[in-house]
Design an enzyme around this catalytic site. Structure first.
Site, PDB file in Angstrom:
ATOM      1  CG  HIS A 287      17.913  15.651  63.869  1.00  0.00           C
ATOM      2  ND1 HIS A 287      17.078  14.659  63.435  1.00  0.00           N
ATOM      3  CD2 HIS A 287      19.062  15.017  64.231  1.00  0.00           C
ATOM      4  CE1 HIS A 287      17.688  13.487  63.511  1.00  0.00           C
ATOM      5  NE2 HIS A 287      18.888  13.682  63.987  1.00  0.00           N
TER       6      HIS A 287
ATOM      7  CB  CYS B 117      12.452  18.629  63.291  1.00  0.00           C
ATOM      8  SG  CYS B 117      11.185  18.709  62.012  1.00  0.00           S
TER       9      CYS B 117
ATOM     10  CG  HIS C 206      13.480  15.548  60.116  1.00  0.00           C
ATOM     11  ND1 HIS C 206      12.854  15.676  61.337  1.00  0.00           N
ATOM     12  CD2 HIS C 206      14.792  15.335  60.395  1.00  0.00           C
ATOM     13  CE1 HIS C 206      13.741  15.537  62.305  1.00  0.00           C
ATOM     14  NE2 HIS C 206      14.925  15.330  61.759  1.00  0.00           N
TER      15      HIS C 206
END
Length: 178
Positions: free
Chosen positions: A146, A82, A134
């Site tokens: 993502h 990510c 994240h």
């Protein structure tokens, strides 16, 4: 030959795949004209060079859909995690190298309210029981792009999704205050 995995080994492999956004490769202040904007090298928030670069971030992000996940990955050929995906996109569009760590990217970008999100802004999630573990790129219409984990590839999800809604941990922008 048959390979056996213990539950402990499986747990370690899953943990590595999920923790991909927490990697912190060493970076240098300047490499080949790329500006390193890691927290150790500067002050203030990272901003784009021009407001139209936010649109370019979104277009570049769309081009990465389907790219494989790779723990610690920082380029599409090898795979992306990510924070590697976000730092890669920002570097390609603006020439600025963000840290390869979601929490550190959050530290270097200006916080905004969820209601102020614009395409090209960054969204952060608490997925590992720690803040900003994240992240992704906001696309508009409550959607974000993502690199989720080792079981997937770069994709679009909705902030309205129950999991992502509960894990939402803040929004940041690369646009200058104005």
């Amino acid at each position: 030959m048959r390979i056996r995995f213990s539950l402990a080994a499986l747990g370690i492999l899953v943990g590595i795949g999920i923790a991909g956004c927490g990697t912190t490769p060493v970076s240098t202040p300047r490499v080949g004209g790329i500006e390193d904007v890691s927290p150790a090298y500067g002050g203030g928030y990272v901003t784009l060079n021009h407001p139209t670069e936010a649109e370019q971030l979104v277009m570049y992000a769309y081009g990465l859909i389907g790219t494989g996940y790779q723990f610690g990955g920082r380029n599409p050929e090898a795979g992306l995690d990510c924070s590697g995906m976000v730092s890669y996109i920002v570097e390609q569009v603006s020439g600025k190298r963000l840290p390869h760590n979601a929490a550190k990217i959050a530290q270097t970008t200006r916080p905004i309210k969820r209601g102020a999100l614009q395409p090209g802004d960054l969204v952060f999630f608490n997925t590992l029981k720690r803040p900003h573990s994240h992240m992704g790129v906001y696309l508009g219409d409550d959607r974000f792009l993502h690199a989720p984990n080792s079981r997937g590839s770069v994709r679009i999800d909705s902030l309205a999704n129950r999991y992502w809604s509960r894990a939402f941990d803040g929004a940041r922008t690369l646009q200058p205050e104005g």
